[in-house]
Design a protein around this motif. Structure first.
Motif, PDB file in Angstrom:
ATOM      1  N   VAL A 437      78.071  84.308  38.437  1.00 55.82           N
ATOM      2  CA  VAL A 437      79.574  84.696  38.071  1.00 55.82           C
ATOM      3  C   VAL A 437      79.537  86.066  37.502  1.00 55.82           C
ATOM      4  O   VAL A 437      78.620  86.532  36.791  1.00 55.82           O
ATOM      5  N   ALA A 438      80.481  86.743  37.763  1.00 57.87           N
ATOM      6  CA  ALA A 438      80.678  88.170  37.185  1.00 57.87           C
ATOM      7  C   ALA A 438      80.928  88.217  35.752  1.00 57.87           C
ATOM      8  O   ALA A 438      82.000  88.050  35.273  1.00 57.87           O
ATOM      9  N   VAL A 439      79.621  88.326  35.246  1.00 53.50           N
ATOM     10  CA  VAL A 439      79.439  88.278  33.678  1.00 53.50           C
ATOM     11  C   VAL A 439      80.358  89.448  33.166  1.00 53.50           C
ATOM     12  O   VAL A 439      81.451  89.223  32.231  1.00 53.50           O
ATOM     13  N   ALA A 440      80.219  90.605  33.677  1.00 50.38           N
ATOM     14  CA  ALA A 440      80.827  91.811  32.877  1.00 50.38           C
ATOM     15  C   ALA A 440      82.552  91.476  32.984  1.00 50.38           C
ATOM     16  O   ALA A 440      83.453  91.641  32.060  1.00 50.38           O
ATOM     17  N   GLU A 441      82.851  90.894  34.245  1.00 46.27           N
ATOM     18  CA  GLU A 441      84.422  90.740  34.411  1.00 46.27           C
ATOM     19  C   GLU A 441      84.810  89.424  33.402  1.00 46.27           C
ATOM     20  O   GLU A 441      86.024  89.782  32.949  1.00 46.27           O
ATOM     21  N   ILE A 442      83.853  88.584  33.460  1.00 57.13           N
ATOM     22  CA  ILE A 442      84.771  87.545  32.571  1.00 57.13           C
ATOM     23  C   ILE A 442      84.806  87.897  31.029  1.00 57.13           C
ATOM     24  O   ILE A 442      85.647  87.769  30.382  1.00 57.13           O
ATOM     25  N   LYS A 443      83.777  88.888  30.851  1.00 54.68           N
ATOM     26  CA  LYS A 443      83.885  89.211  29.372  1.00 54.68           C
ATOM     27  C   LYS A 443      85.323  90.240  29.044  1.00 54.68           C
ATOM     28  O   LYS A 443      86.037  90.074  28.324  1.00 54.68           O
ATOM     29  N   GLY A 444      85.608  90.688  30.488  1.00 52.22           N
ATOM     30  CA  GLY A 444      86.540  91.753  30.356  1.00 52.22           C
ATOM     31  C   GLY A 444      87.956  90.818  30.088  1.00 52.22           C
ATOM     32  O   GLY A 444      89.036  91.456  29.828  1.00 52.22           O
ATOM     33  N   ILE A 445      87.815  89.502  30.810  1.00 58.27           N
ATOM     34  CA  ILE A 445      89.193  88.995  30.386  1.00 58.27           C
ATOM     35  C   ILE A 445      89.086  87.872  29.281  1.00 58.27           C
ATOM     36  O   ILE A 445      90.123  87.171  28.956  1.00 58.27           O
ATOM     37  N   LEU A 446      88.242  87.921  28.259  1.00 59.80           N
ATOM     38  CA  LEU A 446      88.275  87.196  27.030  1.00 59.80           C
ATOM     39  C   LEU A 446      89.112  87.887  26.198  1.00 59.80           C
ATOM     40  O   LEU A 446      89.322  89.166  26.106  1.00 59.80           O
ATOM     41  N   PRO A 447      89.882  87.086  25.356  1.00 58.47           N
ATOM     42  CA  PRO A 447      90.842  87.735  24.596  1.00 58.47           C
ATOM     43  C   PRO A 447      90.178  88.861  23.466  1.00 58.47           C
ATOM     44  O   PRO A 447      90.676  89.728  23.123  1.00 58.47           O
ATOM     45  N   GLN A 448      89.195  88.434  22.972  1.00 59.74           N
ATOM     46  CA  GLN A 448      88.286  89.164  22.536  1.00 59.74           C
ATOM     47  C   GLN A 448      88.123  90.747  22.957  1.00 59.74           C
ATOM     48  O   GLN A 448      87.950  91.972  22.247  1.00 59.74           O
ATOM     49  N   ALA A 449      88.257  90.773  24.238  1.00 55.57           N
ATOM     50  CA  ALA A 449      87.955  92.110  24.901  1.00 55.57           C
ATOM     51  C   ALA A 449      89.188  93.009  24.673  1.00 55.57           C
ATOM     52  O   ALA A 449      89.076  94.320  24.987  1.00 55.57           O
ATOM     53  N   ASP A 450      90.184  92.304  24.350  1.00 59.47           N
ATOM     54  CA  ASP A 450      91.524  93.246  24.173  1.00 59.47           C
ATOM     55  C   ASP A 450      91.481  93.777  22.828  1.00 59.47           C
ATOM     56  O   ASP A 450      91.648  93.070  21.765  1.00 59.47           O
ATOM     57  N   PRO A 451      91.373  95.260  22.612  1.00 56.50           N
ATOM     58  CA  PRO A 451      91.195  95.859  21.159  1.00 56.50           C
ATOM     59  C   PRO A 451      92.379  95.373  20.472  1.00 56.50           C
ATOM     60  O   PRO A 451      92.340  95.509  19.124  1.00 56.50           O
ATOM     61  N   HIS A 452      93.811  95.125  20.803  1.00 56.30           N
ATOM     62  CA  HIS A 452      94.746  94.837  20.254  1.00 56.30           C
ATOM     63  C   HIS A 452      94.501  93.431  19.333  1.00 56.30           C
ATOM     64  O   HIS A 452      95.414  93.047  18.594  1.00 56.30           O
ATOM     65  N   ASN A 453      93.485  92.529  19.982  1.00 62.64           N
ATOM     66  CA  ASN A 453      93.450  91.250  19.452  1.00 62.64           C
ATOM     67  C   ASN A 453      92.545  91.351  17.906  1.00 62.64           C
ATOM     68  O   ASN A 453      91.739  90.467  17.604  1.00 62.64           O
TER      69      ASN A 453
END
Lengths: 476, 183, 1020
Positions: A437-453
């Protein structure tokens, strides 16, 4: 004065409450753990099949094309059928990673690595056939524009030559695309693996990636461009494969509908294959939280749509044959449904047109076992589609005096079965040594990845709330 | 700081932050304090960090177009030479200059070279492959590919002064700060 | 060695390398002079030869030029020019006729046989046996040396044996010889009968003219040969007389070119003869005929009498048949035929198969006499070499004498009676009861194995000899090469027996011919050698009249009852004849003209009969298996594959002979079923039989799996009337009711070539190059297949064996599609030769990824073998499926394996590449001939365009009925241009705009409105 309302988010792309670390662990631990016995067993089987392939190719080169069932009306048989079939399967990967990427379908991240790997191995299997089906395999390189003692060049009018370029380009680009996606994850493994050798190997292949955002900046740009390039490419490949047939004069081949129809078929079979493999892997490797039931449902919908498109193409062929008024066209389509190869035709219809229709029901769409069965059925159906197109047209073409029946020999079968050996050998190596699985990409789509969260003051993680003004009411 | 470490020349100062938001804030702070030679590190590309780092527009597009054009023109002229000049043959009574039939190959080669441009151009712009890097000497930095968020200000930045930098990072709430030496 | 055949056979098996010790020994022993020649000749000559021929041992062929002086056919310098073939005239003996041939010699190797234009029995055409003869010459399985009790001995051993053994002149010597017309052999025969006071000489042929001759004895009181001049007749009634097929008629080639000449229709003013064929199985003549009636073999006789009796009402001389009543008396055919014959008195001919019993023959003779055909369409001739007796009877008597042990020595000259003689004579046993047995034969065959002495026979291309054509022209047989295995010719053999000394055929023949030219012999002799024939010679006509007691004498013979149940008819095979060609790969692989089966013989039967036996008359398209039936007649039983042949007579089964040979050679062994056991003196032609299915099945290699045109327009035909009404009935517009789409628009643009196109076509430059084209007249083709064999011989096409053929991989460059149309019980059959069409816009060319097939300046679609990588894409994209693929290394199997690797190679044409594994091949219009023609023209005139007729393709040259014309279509006066302008001319798949250079001329049937005739095509 206003009131806050919770808004209903889309179903989370990653189930369970995962953070970055747990995602990394979930995926890459598979590669870091010691190799399980089951893997060795599977790999052993794959190797046996691979040997079958190598042996049948060896015997073919030694004895000659005659060991196959080909004959004078039917100059192309299983080899070309398998070629088209594997190439078709090889469409899903790049389609998922490129087109879905352009359409910002974030759910793709769960399966794209996996699908791309499948693509590459499928295209490898496909590539074997055009190379070995020729009469003089030892001069196959003549199809490339290499200066030679005859000072002759290939014939650029020939669809078969277009194929050479299309398939090799497709393979190269898919491979690059896949590798680019892999680099950051290879770096992740590099940083987690204990063994010395592993460090070195993964170190080399991760090219010294260190997650610099200056790099990510170019990286994303490059990924976007590649996706933009791969999209027309993936559509062109099966289009050009279909030209092998469409630009010929043989009834049942000579059709303008082929390019779109072949592409639809390719996506169809490709997604089916991804499903079959994914359903097994998510179970074996406990990845249900990443490759969720929602993914399966989404893919089933695509399966249903492309399946119906293919079905439409079948109908259209008949209509055009009748509408064209060409007696040979009419004859061949009637013969397909009623003639010596009717059995193959009806297998094709059942598997490709009827079976996907079950997915109109949400219940079945979300039923993993059922999906698995259908995905296999579809691939069988798509093999028969190629069989019907290739063989039936040749076997009963213009001059009835030259009509002839084709049936395969044991060597046709062995070569085909052997390619599964090649496919699974590589696929198992992939599962073992690369993050599936594309680890980096998965992380990128976690809500935690968005600084606004994150909370402005404390900087603690807290998903966004939307301010909705209370509706005004009039006092009566 | 151990002895032999201090013998080596200082590469820069590395600070770790808890999450993407704090990384973005830190990057903004560093950037505003006028540092040029600094970089941020994260396991995944962080949305909007390009602005706060005021990164220039990537030149990759030009590289790709250049490659694409080479593919396009190269392929066409190759086929033209082979089919009409070097060894013309009567094939199915078609004209020698049979362009429609050449489109597929020309297209494929264009895409192929563009793809090369996109991939190798990107690695070139990123200065990769680079198998060793001072940052790799920090064990903590391994988290950069897992769940760590780092900012590093390099020593060869004109206004680099270790103490200032350390203060800056402390102020911006870094959870871990270390000096990085050239290996 | 041929007497210990390998399990694997050299073109059936797929790998078996050439080298073999025996052969080296053999070279040392047999050809000492070659050994030296090979060692000291590293000269330019042999080098060039090897280059040109790509044949390892062409060298030793070159030094085997005959030692006697023979004259080149054309006025070329005596000394051979390397690479330029020489042509010599000779003749091929077949039973008691010869066919005039011209032999192409390359470096001393005969490589190709062509017809001799100046020879009446050839007229430039040939039959499949003539074409196949070359392969027999180089057959490694031919007996290599004389044998005593199966042990190899030297020729001198045999000579000393005969000197000693035959010194006893009073012993009872029985000579059994094949039928021959050779004056020299006849001279020696007389000499032998004089020398051996107590000798008997019988002539034996399994399928002889004897009954026909006996028929004239009945009718006219004289034993005569009946010559039907089919070319002069306006109405031909052929009673199971397949006169265009070599296996049924000795003079088939002459018949074919004469009758087809009389049926050529070039304009609406032309007329053509009308052929009625009455037969049980579907013959080439039957498919060629305008009307065909299927009767059981046993009914033909009755039909003949009914016809005679009907005619007797209107003409004198048939009173014997007056009032005969049988089931055919009021058959519509009898009435119609009678009318047609009566209105064509003197210009009609009634003929009957030579196998039919004398009484039937006599009836036919009487009919022709009564119709006044004698002298016009029928002539009778005395055969100088024939005993005035029933030869079949003489043979049976002789064999019975042998049975009784009354014969001291039997000398068998040719013939293989152990295999072919009627079963009830049991010839093998007869041999056992005979003192000394001496046998001259090509192979160490069934008979040789039962003899004390076997002497290997020289091929006619290796020997001096002579013979008479069917109509009696004296022809000479001159050797093209010294005997490869040092065999003896018949005359040398006989002479050795008489004199006990070796002698050369050359002297024997000259001795005979000296009597013809008392004065100035040598110049006459040279003329004969050059022409191969003495034109002003021939049998004189005999005026005949009915025997005085004909009416009374014939009555007892007229008793006739047809077989009530199923009848078994045994006929010679279309490709193997009586079995003498069984070891010839070309002929074995050549599909039967009607069944399209290669490599096997079958029991042919009608769909109805099949059904009654519980056999499905529909053949499965997907399987090669056919049911096996058990057939018993007399007291023997055979098991053979059943074959449903539409148009075959019901309750009748046709078997063919010549198969099921044992220990003959790699080709013949174990192919098919021996049907001779069913053939007895009482049932030479037909007999009642028991037929039942066995439940087993058998794989048949049939080269055509679909027999209907599906209403398509590949074949176009019309009745003569129809043609006269609509001369252009065959054009696309008239066949389909609309024009090829885009034609009109094209004409507006001023493009006559074809419909509007997206691009401007570029092909062959029309000014300085000839543009080759071919036209095939379906009205002249009866599907004999000689074009296929000629092409195979000319173009080094390999024989691939039954297994490969049954996988539909046959390599023939020109195939003959045969379609049945109309009522399935009594359909019409249509033959269509299909070579490469050489499309100007060839679909095969554009798809080749490596440009291995392209177009030449002179408009020919070329294959570049050494560029081909074998994708088979061209084959797929060929709408006519004329391209052939070398799935295995067929050529290697064919030319380079076996005990004598080089022998077959000597048969190869040095001007044609031998193709290797993995490449496509196909008809080239005989590129080597085209280019030779162009070079010669360039040398002679400076222009690259040969004069019309200077270049002939192999198929065209071989065709006995001149169905194929070929030439330069830019030359407006050439025959090909005229044919292509003819309104009957059409091309296949015109709507595809591939613009074939090969076109067809529609078939025309001169049908009689009174009778139903095969349908006009396409039947929409």
């Amino acid at each position: 004065m206003s009131k806050t309302y919770e808004y209903v988010p889309e179903p989370a792309l990653v189930k369970g409450n995962h953070d970055f670390k747990s995602i990394t662990a979930l995926v890459t631990d598979i590669n870091l753990r010691p190799t399980p016995k089951a893997w060795y067993i599977a790999f052993g089987f794959a190797n046996i099949l691979l040997f079958v392939l190598l042996f049948s190719i060896g015997y073919l080169i030694w004895e000659g094309t005659g060991i196959w069932g080909l004959n004078t009306p039917v100059g192309w048989g299983w080899a070309i059928i398998n070629f088209v079939w594997w190439v078709g399967i090889g469409h899903a990967g790049t389609l998922i990673s490129a087109i879905l990427f352009l359409f910002r379908q974030n759910w793709r991240t769960a399966i794209n690595r996996f699908a791309e790997a499948m693509t590459i191995f499928a295209v490898m299997c496909a590539g074997i056939f055009p190379a070995i089906h020729v009469g003089r395999i030892w001069v196959i390189y003549w199809v490339f524009p290499i200066p030679n003692q005859m000072s002759m060049w290939p014939n650029f009018n020939s669809p078969l030559l277009w194929d050479v370029f299309a398939v090799s380009t497709y393979f190269t680009v898919s491979l690059l695309f896949w590798y680019v996606g892999l680099v950051p994850d290879l770096a992740t493994i590099r940083d987690r693996i204990k063994s010395k050798v592993g460090k070195v190997v993964y170190g080399i292949f991760s090219l010294g990636w260190r997650g610099s955002n200056r790099h990510w900046w170019n990286y994303e740009k490059s990924y976007m461009i590649l996706a933009g390039l791969a999209t027309p490419l993936v559509l062109s490949v099966h289009t050009i494969v279909s030209f092998d047939f469409a630009t010929s004069v043989i009834p049942g081949w000579h059709t303008t509908i082929f390019p779109p129809y072949f592409v639809a078929g390719a996506v169809f079979s490709g997604f089916a294959m991804v499903l079959s493999l994914m359903i097994i892997c998510r179970k074996v490797y406990k990845l249900e939280e990443i490759m969720t039931i929602d993914h399966i449902e989404k893919m089933n919908i695509i399966l249903m749509i492309t399946g119906t498109m293919v079905g439409f193409a079948y109908l259209m062929e008949f209509f055009i044959a009748w509408y064209s008024g060409v007696e040979y066209e009419k004859a061949i389509f009637i013969l397909r449904a009623t003639g010596p190869y009717a059995w193959a035709y009806w297998i094709m219809i059942t598997c490709n047109v009827i079976s996907p229709q079950f997915f109109w029901s949400k219940k079945l769409r979300r039923n993993v076992a059922f999906t698995f069965v259908i995905s296999i059925v579809v691939n069988i159906g798509m093999w028969f589609e190629r069989f019907v197109i290739t063989v039936s047209s040749l076997s009963t073409d213009f001059l009835p005096g030259s009509w002839g029946y084709y049936s395969p020999t044991i060597w046709d079968v062995a070569t085909y079965v052997g390619t599964f050996g090649l496919f699974f050998t590589f696929f198992l190596l992939f599962l073992r040594f690369l993050p599936m699985v594309a680890v980096a990409e998965i992380k990128g789509i976690l809500p935690q990845a968005d600084p606004h969260n994150y909370d402005e003051e404390t900087g603690e993680y807290e998903p966004k709330k939307i301010q909705v003004p209370e509706p005004l009411r009039e006092n009566v | 700081m151990s002895k032999q470490a201090s013998d080596n020349q200082l590469y820069g100062v590395l600070a770790e932050f808890r999450n993407p938001k704090e990384l973005v804030d830190a990057a903004k702070l560093v950037n505003n304090s006028g540092y040029k030679k600094f970089d941020t590190f994260s396991p995944f590309p962080i949305h909007g960090i390009d602005k706060v780092m005021s990164l220039p527009k990537s030149k990759l597009g030009w590289i790709v177009i250049a490659h694409g054009l080479v593919g396009l023109i190269g392929a066409f002229s190759m086929i033209y030479f082979m089919m009409t000049q070097d060894y013309p043959l009567i094939i199915s009574g078609k004209t020698l200059y049979n362009f429609p039939a050449w489109v597929p190959v020309v297209f494929e080669l264009t895409v192929l070279l563009s793809a090369f441009g996109a991939v190798f151009g990107m690695f070139f712009l990123n200065g990769l492959p680079r198998l060793n890097h001072p940052l790799f000497s920090s064990d903590n930095f391994k988290k950069a590919t897992d769940d760590g968020f780092f900012v590093c200000i390099e020593s060869d930045d004109p206004q680099f002064e270790p103490e200032k930098v350390l203060d800056l990072f402390k102020k911006s709430g870094a959870v871990h700060i270390e000096k990085i030496y050239d290996a | 060695m041929s007497d210990q055949p390998k399990q694997t056979t050299y073109w059936k098996s797929l790998n078996e390398l050439a080298q073999n010790k025996e052969y080296e020994k053999f070279v040392q022993r047999e050809f000492p002079e070659d050994a030296t020649e090979l060692t000291d000749q590293v000269s330019r000559r042999s080098f060039l030869r090897v280059m040109g021929a790509s044949i390892a041992l062409a060298g030793f062929a070159s030094c085997r030029k005959p030692v006697q002086k023979i004259m080149p056919y054309s006025r070329q310098p005596e000394d051979m020019v390397q690479g330029v073939p020489l042509f010599y005239a000779t003749s091929m003996p077949f039973q008691d006729t010869v066919t005039g041939l011209v032999v192409e010699n390359n470096d001393g190797r005969p490589t190709k046989l062509e017809g001799n234009n100046e020879h009446p029995s050839s007229g430039g055409g040939t039959n499949i046996y003539n074409q196949g003869a070359i392969l027999n010459l180089y057959d490694p399985d031919r007996s290599h040396s004389p044998k005593r009790n199966g042990e190899n001995v030297s020729l001198s051993d045999f000579i000393s044996f005969s000197a000693e053994h035959f010194s006893n002149r009073d012993q009872r010597v029985l000579f059994i010889s094949e039928a021959t017309s050779s004056p020299t052999q006849n001279r020696l025969k007389q000499q032998a009968l004089r020398t051996f006071t107590n000798a008997e000489w019988v002539t034996y042929e399994p399928f002889s003219e004897n009954n026909a001759v006996e028929g004239t004895q009945l009718a006219f009181g004289q034993r005569l040969r009946t010559v039907n001049h089919y070319g002069q007749a306006d109405v031909i009634v052929a009673l199971d007389d397949d006169f265009v097929s070599p296996h049924r008629h000795q003079n088939s080639v002459e018949n074919a070119y004469r009758v087809s000449a009389n049926r050529k229709v070039t304009s609406v003013d032309d007329t053509m003869s009308r052929i009625y064929s009455i037969e049980n199985n579907f013959t080439a003549t039957g498919s060629y005929a305008d009307h065909r009636l299927r009767l059981k073999t046993s009914e033909i006789e009755g039909f003949t009498y009914a016809l005679a009796s009907r005619l007797s009402e209107s003409v004198n001389g048939l009173s014997a048949y007056n009032g005969i009543e049988n089931e055919f008396s009021d058959h519509e055919w009898v009435n119609t035929l009678a009318e047609d014959l009566l209105s064509n008195r003197g210009s009609s001919v009634v003929s009957i198969g030579k196998e039919y019993k004398p009484a039937a023959q006599a009836a036919v003779a009487a009919i022709n006499l009564a119709l006044g055909n004698n002298g016009n369409t029928v002539t009778y001739h005395e055969l100088p070499y024939r005993e005035n007796r029933d030869e079949n009877q003489a043979f049976s008597d002789a064999v019975r004498e042998m049975q009784n042990g009354a014969v001291d020595t039997v000398v068998l000259i040719g013939t293989n009676p152990v295999f072919t003689a009627p079963a009830d004579l049991n010839f093998a046993e007869a041999l056992e009861n005979t003192g000394t047995k001496v046998h001259l034969s090509d192979y160490f065959d069934e008979t040789s194995r039962n003899c004390d002495w076997h002497v290997n026979h020289a091929h006619f291309l290796e020997m001096w000899g002579d013979g008479l054509s069917y109509t009696g022209q004296r022809s000479v047989i001159q050797p093209q090469i010294l005997p490869l295995y040092d065999g003896l010719s018949e005359i040398e053999f006989i002479n050795t027996i008489i004199t006990g000394e070796e002698s050369t055929g050359y002297d024997l023949v000259r001795e005979t011919w000296q009597s013809y030219y008392p004065s100035d012999f040598d110049s006459q002799w040279e003329r004969i050698l050059h022409d191969g024939i003495e034109p002003d010679s021939g049998f004189g006509d005999v005026n005949v009249s009915l025997a005085a007691d004909f009416d009374s004498a014939i009555q007892p013979e007229l008793s006739y009852e047809p077989v009530s149940g199923i009848e078994i008819t045994i006929k010679p095979d279309s490709t193997l004849f009586d079995g003498r060609f069984a070891n010839n790969g070309w002929l074995q692989e050549l599909p039967d003209p009607m069944t399209k089966i290669s490599w096997d013989n079958v029991a042919m039967m009608s769909p109805k009969t099949a059904e009654s036996l519980g056999i499905n008359p529909e053949r499965s398209f997907s399987s090669r298996e056919v049911p096996v039936v058990r057939i018993s007649g007399g007291n023997s039983t055979i098991e053979i594959a059943a074959w449903v042949l539409p148009g075959h007579a019901d309750d009748s089964i046709t078997l063919t002979t010549g198969y099921g040979r044992r220990n003959i050679g790699r080709i013949a062994d174990g192919v098919g079923v021996d049907t001779y056991p069913l053939r007895t003196t009482s049932a030479m032609l037909y007999q009642p039989g028991e037929v039942s299915t066995t439940g087993q099945s058998y794989d048949i290699a049939c080269v055509q799996d679909h027999h209907s045109l599906e209403g398509r327009d590949m074949i176009r035909s019309a009745s003569l009337e129809g043609y006269k009404e609509h001369p252009d009935f065959a054009t696309y517009k008239n066949v389909h009711g609309y024009e090829v789409p885009g034609m009109e628009e094209a004409r507006e643009e001023g493009n006559e070539h074809g419909p509007i196109s997206l691009f401007t076509e570029t092909y062959g430059s029309y000014d300085d190059q000839p543009q080759w084209g071919m036209s095939i007249d379906l009205n002249s083709c009866f599907g004999c297949g000689v074009c296929t064999i000629a092409c195979q011989a000319e173009n080094n096409i390999p024989v691939i064996g039954k297994r490969e053929v049954s996988r539909r991989r046959i390599m023939h460059w020109i195939r003959i599609d045969r379609y049945f149309e109309g009522d399935e019980d009594n359909p019409g059959a249509y033959h269509q030769p299909v070579p490469c069409m050489h499309c100007e816009l060839a679909p095969c060319e554009q798809v080749c990824p490596v440009a291995a097939t392209t177009h030449s300046e002179d408009g020919v679609n070329q294959m570049t073998y050494n560029r081909c990588i074998g994708t088979r894409y061209c084959q797929n994209n060929c709408p006519f499926k004329v391209r052939r693929f070398n799935f295995f290394n067929y050529s290697k199997e064919f030319v380079a394996t076996g005990d004598d690797p080089e022998i077959i190679q000597m048969a190869m044409n040095p001007d044609v590449t031998v193709r290797f594994r993995g490449v496509i091949e196909k008809c080239t219009y005989c590129a080597q001939r085209l280019n030779r023609g162009k070079i010669n023209a360039k040398i002679a005139t400076g222009s690259r365009k040969p004069v019309d007729g200077a270049v002939q393709t192999a198929c065209q040259q071989a065709c006995p009925s001149n169905a194929i014309t070929f030439g330069d279509i830019t030359d407006q006066d050439s025959v090909i241009s005229q044919d292509k302008r003819n309104e009957r001319s059409y091309v296949l798949l015109e709507e595809m705009n591939v613009r074939p250079r090969t076109s067809y001329m529609a078939k025309i049937r001169n049908s009689n409105p009174e009778l139903v005739s095969p349908p006009d095509l396409p039947s929409h």
